[in-house]
Structure formats: structure tokens, C-alpha cells
Scaffold this motif. Structure first.
Motif, PDB file in Angstrom:
ATOM      1  N   VAL A   4      38.436  89.192  99.375  1.00  0.00           N
ATOM      2  CA  VAL A   4      37.877  89.654  98.108  1.00  0.00           C
ATOM      3  C   VAL A   4      37.687  88.431  97.227  1.00  0.00           C
ATOM      4  O   VAL A   4      38.647  87.699  96.962  1.00  0.00           O
ATOM      5  N   ASP A   5      36.451  88.209  96.794  1.00  0.00           N
ATOM      6  CA  ASP A   5      36.204  87.039  95.953  1.00  0.00           C
ATOM      7  C   ASP A   5      35.599  87.409  94.603  1.00  0.00           C
ATOM      8  O   ASP A   5      35.163  86.537  93.849  1.00  0.00           O
ATOM      9  N   GLY A   6      35.572  88.725  94.295  1.00  0.00           N
ATOM     10  CA  GLY A   6      35.035  89.132  93.007  1.00  0.00           C
ATOM     11  C   GLY A   6      35.263  90.595  92.730  1.00  0.00           C
ATOM     12  O   GLY A   6      35.577  91.392  93.626  1.00  0.00           O
ATOM     13  N   VAL A   7      35.132  90.955  91.459  1.00  0.00           N
ATOM     14  CA  VAL A   7      35.323  92.330  90.995  1.00  0.00           C
ATOM     15  C   VAL A   7      34.070  92.781  90.269  1.00  0.00           C
ATOM     16  O   VAL A   7      33.576  92.083  89.371  1.00  0.00           O
ATOM     17  N   ARG A   8      33.536  93.929  90.680  1.00  0.00           N
ATOM     18  CA  ARG A   8      32.375  94.506  90.004  1.00  0.00           C
ATOM     19  C   ARG A   8      32.867  95.441  88.910  1.00  0.00           C
ATOM     20  O   ARG A   8      33.737  96.289  89.157  1.00  0.00           O
ATOM     21  N   TYR A   9      32.296  95.274  87.715  1.00  0.00           N
ATOM     22  CA  TYR A   9      32.723  96.140  86.624  1.00  0.00           C
ATOM     23  C   TYR A   9      31.550  96.407  85.694  1.00  0.00           C
ATOM     24  O   TYR A   9      30.575  95.641  85.635  1.00  0.00           O
ATOM     25  N   ALA A  10      31.634  97.529  84.979  1.00  0.00           N
ATOM     26  CA  ALA A  10      30.588  97.926  84.036  1.00  0.00           C
ATOM     27  C   ALA A  10      31.110  97.785  82.623  1.00  0.00           C
ATOM     28  O   ALA A  10      32.196  98.278  82.303  1.00  0.00           O
ATOM     29  N   GLY A  38      25.633  99.753  80.139  1.00  0.00           N
ATOM     30  CA  GLY A  38      26.164 100.145  81.434  1.00  0.00           C
ATOM     31  C   GLY A  38      25.905  99.119  82.525  1.00  0.00           C
ATOM     32  O   GLY A  38      26.025  99.422  83.696  1.00  0.00           O
ATOM     33  N   ALA A  39      25.523  97.911  82.145  1.00  0.00           N
ATOM     34  CA  ALA A  39      25.205  96.886  83.136  1.00  0.00           C
ATOM     35  C   ALA A  39      26.439  96.561  83.970  1.00  0.00           C
ATOM     36  O   ALA A  39      27.554  96.531  83.470  1.00  0.00           O
ATOM     37  N   GLU A  40      26.195  96.338  85.256  1.00  0.00           N
ATOM     38  CA  GLU A  40      27.295  96.002  86.155  1.00  0.00           C
ATOM     39  C   GLU A  40      27.342  94.505  86.337  1.00  0.00           C
ATOM     40  O   GLU A  40      26.344  93.885  86.722  1.00  0.00           O
ATOM     41  N   ASP A  41      28.479  93.900  86.034  1.00  0.00           N
ATOM     42  CA  ASP A  41      28.677  92.469  86.182  1.00  0.00           C
ATOM     43  C   ASP A  41      29.697  92.204  87.279  1.00  0.00           C
ATOM     44  O   ASP A  41      30.371  93.132  87.747  1.00  0.00           O
ATOM     45  N   VAL A  42      29.820  90.950  87.669  1.00  0.00           N
ATOM     46  CA  VAL A  42      30.793  90.546  88.677  1.00  0.00           C
ATOM     47  C   VAL A  42      31.635  89.415  88.114  1.00  0.00           C
ATOM     48  O   VAL A  42      31.110  88.448  87.560  1.00  0.00           O
ATOM     49  N   LEU A  43      32.939  89.558  88.239  1.00  0.00           N
ATOM     50  CA  LEU A  43      33.870  88.506  87.865  1.00  0.00           C
ATOM     51  C   LEU A  43      34.351  87.819  89.134  1.00  0.00           C
ATOM     52  O   LEU A  43      34.906  88.468  90.026  1.00  0.00           O
ATOM     53  N   ASP A  44      34.107  86.517  89.252  1.00  0.00           N
ATOM     54  CA  ASP A  44      34.664  85.764  90.371  1.00  0.00           C
ATOM     55  C   ASP A  44      36.186  85.833  90.306  1.00  0.00           C
ATOM     56  O   ASP A  44      36.789  85.793  89.227  1.00  0.00           O
ATOM     57  N   SER A  45      36.818  85.938  91.473  1.00  0.00           N
ATOM     58  CA  SER A  45      38.280  86.079  91.489  1.00  0.00           C
ATOM     59  C   SER A  45      38.861  85.424  92.728  1.00  0.00           C
ATOM     60  O   SER A  45      38.408  85.669  93.849  1.00  0.00           O
ATOM     61  N   ASP A  46      39.882  84.601  92.519  1.00  0.00           N
ATOM     62  CA  ASP A  46      40.624  84.025  93.643  1.00  0.00           C
ATOM     63  C   ASP A  46      41.706  84.972  94.141  1.00  0.00           C
ATOM     64  O   ASP A  46      42.082  84.924  95.307  1.00  0.00           O
ATOM     65  N   LEU A  47      42.237  85.804  93.226  1.00  0.00           N
ATOM     66  CA  LEU A  47      43.211  86.828  93.606  1.00  0.00           C
ATOM     67  C   LEU A  47      43.009  88.027  92.692  1.00  0.00           C
ATOM     68  O   LEU A  47      42.932  87.883  91.471  1.00  0.00           O
ATOM     69  N   THR A  48      42.909  89.202  93.297  1.00  0.00           N
ATOM     70  CA  THR A  48      42.701  90.443  92.548  1.00  0.00           C
ATOM     71  C   THR A  48      43.909  91.344  92.735  1.00  0.00           C
ATOM     72  O   THR A  48      44.381  91.539  93.861  1.00  0.00           O
ATOM     73  N   VAL A  49      44.411  91.903  91.627  1.00  0.00           N
ATOM     74  CA  VAL A  49      45.557  92.818  91.657  1.00  0.00           C
ATOM     75  C   VAL A  49      45.087  94.191  91.198  1.00  0.00           C
ATOM     76  O   VAL A  49      44.596  94.338  90.077  1.00  0.00           O
ATOM     77  N   ASP A  50      45.224  95.184  92.065  1.00  0.00           N
ATOM     78  CA  ASP A  50      44.893  96.557  91.680  1.00  0.00           C
ATOM     79  C   ASP A  50      46.115  97.190  91.023  1.00  0.00           C
ATOM     80  O   ASP A  50      47.133  97.426  91.661  1.00  0.00           O
ATOM     81  N   ALA A  51      45.991  97.472  89.723  1.00  0.00           N
ATOM     82  CA  ALA A  51      47.051  98.144  88.978  1.00  0.00           C
ATOM     83  C   ALA A  51      46.449  99.322  88.220  1.00  0.00           C
ATOM     84  O   ALA A  51      46.775  99.556  87.058  1.00  0.00           O
ATOM     85  N   THR A  52      45.564 100.050  88.895  1.00  0.00           N
ATOM     86  CA  THR A  52      44.842 101.145  88.247  1.00  0.00           C
ATOM     87  C   THR A  52      45.564 102.483  88.344  1.00  0.00           C
ATOM     88  O   THR A  52      45.027 103.505  87.921  1.00  0.00           O
TER      89      THR A  52
END
Length: 458
Positions: free
Chosen positions: A149-155, A174-188
Motif C-alpha cells: 500500500v503506497d497511498g490512501v484515496r479519500y474524498a 466530492g473530489a477524490e484525492d490520493v495521499l502518498d503513504s509509506d505506512l497506513t494504519v486502519d483505525a476506522t
């Protein structure tokens, strides 16, 4: 790492961000709730929409409190200065079993505060870190490249919002952007869509285990009564004739108020009316709850909540998993709330993340060592709460081998904890996640418990 991204500004997400702040140049916390607009940065009394159970009574167990004070020196003192209550189990914390108060033993400190108050103070401390920022947006999915995983898509919710740094996209509704990420933590949280996001990327999703418990509870606030209430925190557990449990809890919180909770299972779930709530308090065999119903003035109506099932996702059973991704908090496991394990489990997951990152793992490898560490935390909490839930007559599901014997031995320890201070302290260590549940099954503890129960009978 250059950037780490945390999905969700929950307590699990905030603590993960605190750990990541020591390992990444930049930490972004993507949160759907517009926290800045709600004024929930400090001293807030209203829960944010993303925490539907935020109105309910919460418990910060000793294991979680110690970790918070370690990462944020003076955190407990800050809460108390703001109006929260801190009490030692040897003085101001009273625990009742079938109406009989357990012998007091010290050494475990508990903090009583509302969830919005505690979370607001934690959020302020985390966002005061130079390299941690909050991003308001809804997570849409993950971006994959080269087995990771190298990025997160978010609106983004606001049409006029500025493009987020690093996204390279222009503003838009409502545009969807991408955040580059070296490490992603799901805490949803327990409703995490991580399984769907993994499947969309061609990865297997973890199996979701559920245990139906059908718990319902209601929380009410009261103006603090004058005199006659020596307990700062109290808990009462009683058994109904059919074997189901009823739980009542109360504590002093900020704003010179009491917060009280009553819980039951299946058709014994409490209603939302004040009269019914007070009646359940009056029916409780513990005097602290009867005094509350008689002396305290309710503030508004009780608020109900339903917890249909316990859940856990077994990431450790997967044979493939992308690098650059972990899960924490209720995304890993969500337990019966009456045991108060949620916030402290989240803190312990963050401690597992810290230990994993301290080994300087390769960014190309899946985080199996992290999931191995968190599995131990989840297994132990699951044994304490979910296996106790299997004793309830309305709960169905396979009982593990040796369940009947383990249940009887566990009941023996619980009964002994009422009168034996040594057994009670060991029991507290397990309930506050300071010691593994298996320590209560040691021969020395069981023999001492048996002797204590015999003395009770005499």
C-alpha cells in the motif's frame, strides 16, 4: 518514513499517530468528522458523530492509563485538573458482586471522565506534535503498487477546500484525492471496510468472527448529590434467575456530575426513560446505586446503545498481505463494552506498533511481526470477555475444549475476590489488562480461591 497516514481520528488512531510521530517526518490523520467545526478540541461535552457510543460511560483501565501517561507525561493530572476524577482501588473504587462489596485493595488507579472530555484532551496533545496534522475527509480506498500500500484515496467534503499538500489535485466538490503513504494504519473502528479495500486490490480479506451477545445499555447524567457518596467509582454485577447478568456502573465526572450506566442482555435491555432507569438503580442490591436514584437529580434523558456482537478479524491467518499496512483498535477486535477493554486495547495496539517500528522493519515486507504482537493482546482480551459471554444462556456458539471446567474455575476466583485481598488484586490485574487471563488459573491462585470460598460458606 517520509509520511504515515492514519485512517480515523479515534482513540486508536490518535495513539497510533503519537507512536508514528517518532518514526515519520509527517503523520496525517484522516478523519471524516469535521472536528474543527464542532469545537471538539478541548473540554467538549458532546460526542462527535463518528462515535455513536460516545454518549455512554467509558472506562480507562490501568494498562491504558499508564501508556497514556508514558506517551503524554502528566496526562492523568491534566484530566483531573480539568474536572475528571482519579481514584485508587484501595479507597474510592467500590466493586459489588451480588450486592456484596469486594474487599478493598490498592495499587490500581482509575480515571472517571466522559468519552468526549477524554478524547478532546488526547486529541489536543496529539495535534500539538509538530509533525502530526488532521485531514478532514472520507476514506474511499487504498492505492497499491509493487506488493504494498503506497497511498490512501479519500474524498474531501468541502468544495472550496484547498488541495491537500502532497495530493497534486485541484479542489472540487466530492473530489477524490490520493495521499502518498509509506505506512497506513486502519483505525476506522468495528465497521472498518478494510476487507473490501483489500479485495479491491486483489488481496485476501481477513475472516471476520462474530459472537452474538445482544447487549443493551443506557447511560444517564446526574447532578452530583451532596454527601453520602463515598465512592468515586462503583460497579455492581448481579445474576438474574435465568443466568443472565445485569451490570450497573457509576462514576464522578467533570462538571460536578455523576455518570451512570445500566446494562442487560436480550429482553432485559434497559429502556430509555428516566423512570425505568431510576427503577433499575433502585432494584440494584448495591447501596451506591439506590442512593444515586434517591438523592441525585437527573440531567436530561438516558441515552441507549445496543451492542449486537463481539468481533475480531484474524489477520494472522492470512497467507498474503500487502506491506505498508496495519490495523489497530476496533478494526482488529471489538469486545463486549461492559468489560471496558476498548480504549486500553487501542493503547496496547499502539504499544505493539511502537515495538514493531523500533525493529526498523523493511518497508517491502508485510507487518507480520506487528500482527503477531497484537494477536496476543486480542487473544487475552477475547478470553476475558468473549469466553465469559459464552456462559450466558442466550449466547450460542461453539464452546472451546475445556470450557466447562475453565468456567467453574473462573467463577471460583470471582467469588473468592469478594473477601480475599490477594485474589482480588490478581483479579484486578487481569481485568485492567496488566496480567494475562491465564494467570488466574495458576495452582496457587486456585488453591487460595478455594480456601476463601470455603471460609465464606463457613
Amino acid at each position: 518514513m517520509r509520511r504515515a497516514v492514519v485512517l480515523g481520528g479515534s482513540i486508536a488512531g490518535l495513539l497510533a499517530a503519537r507512536v508514528l510521530s517518532g518514526h515519520a517526518e509527517e503523520v496525517l490523520v484522516v478523519e471524516r468528522d469535521d472536528i474543527a467545526a464542532s469545537g471538539a478540541f478541548g473540554g467538549a461535552r458532546d460526542p462527535r458523530p463518528g462515535v455513536p457510543q460516545g454518549t455512554q460511560m467509558h472506562a480507562l483501565l490501568e494498562a491504558g492509563r499508564r501508556l497514556l501517561d508514558n506517551w503524554f507525561p502528566g496526562f492523568t493530572a491534566e484530566l483531573v485538573a480539568g474536572g475528571a476524577t482519579s481514584a485508587d482501588t484501595g479507597r474510592g473504587v467500590h466493586s459489588y458482586l451480588e450486592g456484596r462489596r469486594r474487599v478493598l485493595v490498592g495499587g490500581v488507579e482509575m480515571v472517571s471522565a466522559t468519552r468526549p472530555f477524554l478524547e478532546a484532551h488526547l486529541r489536543r496533545r496529539v495535534l500539538a506534535l509538530d509533525n502530526v496534522r488532521l485531514v478532514n475527509g472520507r476514506v474511499c480506498g487504498l492505492r497499491y503498487a509493487g506488493g504494498r500500500v503506497d497511498g490512501v484515496r479519500y474524498a474531501r467534503p468541502d468544495a472550496d477546500a484547498d488541495a491537500d499538500p502532497g495530493s497534486g489535485s485541484a479542489p472540487g466538490s466530492g473530489a477524490e484525492d490520493v495521499l502518498d503513504s509509506d505506512l497506513t494504519v486502519d483505525a476506522t473502528g468495528r465497521a472498518s471496510r478494510l476487507g473490501t479495500w483489500l479485495r479491491e486490490g486483489g488481496w485476501p480479506e481477513p475472516a471476520l468472527r462474530r459472537m452474538h451477545v445482544d447487549l443493551g445499555y443506557a447511560t444517564a447524567l446526574f447532578r452530583r448529590p451532596e454527601g453520602g457518596h463515598d465512592a468515586m467509582l462503583a460497579q455492581s454485577l448481579t445474576t438474574l434467575p435465568d443466568g443472565r447478568l445485569r451490570l450497573s456502573t457509576l462514576g464522578r465526572v467533570e462538571g460536578d456530575r455523576w455518570i451512570a450506566l445500566t446494562a442487560g442482555y436480550a429482553d432485559d435491555r434497559p429502556g430509555r426513560g428516566t423512570e425505568e432507569f431510576l427503577l433499575r438503580c433502585k432494584q440494584d442490591p448495591a447501596a451506591a446505586f439506590r442512593r444515586l436514584a434517591e438523592d441525585a437529580e437527573p440531567i436530561g434523558e438516558p441515552v441507549g446503545y445496543r451492542h449486537p456482537d463481539n468481533r475480531r478479524r484474524d489477520f494472522h491467518l492470512l497467507d498474503r498481505f500487502p506491506a505498508g499496512l496495519v490495523a489497530a483498535g476496533d478494526s482488529l477486535a471489538s469486545f463486549n463494552p461492559v468489560y471496558g477493554q476498548g480504549m486500553s486495547s487501542a493503547a496496547m495496539h499502539a504499544a505493539c506498533l511502537a515495538a514493531y517500528l523500533d525493529t526498523r522493519p523493511s518497508p517491502r515486507d508485510p507487518a507480520w511481526p506487528y500482527f503477531k504482537r497484537t494477536r496476543r493482546v486480542v487473544d487475552d482480551a477475547w478470553q476475558t470477555s468473549a469466553l465469559n459471554d459464552l456462559k450466558l444462556p442466550h449466547v450460542t456458539g461453539p464452546r472451546p475444549p475445556g470450557f466447562t471446567l475453565a468456567s467453574r474455575l473462573g467463577d471460583l476466583v470471582v467469588r473468592a475476590s469478594v473477601t480475599d485481598p490477594v485474589v482480588h488484586r490478581r483479579f484486578l490485574d487481569v481485568m485492567h489488562m496488566l496480567a494475562p487471563a491465564r494467570t488466574l488459573m495458576r495452582p496457587g491462585t486456585l488453591l487460595r480461591a478455594a480456601a476463601a470460598v470455603r471460609r465464606q460458606g463457613a
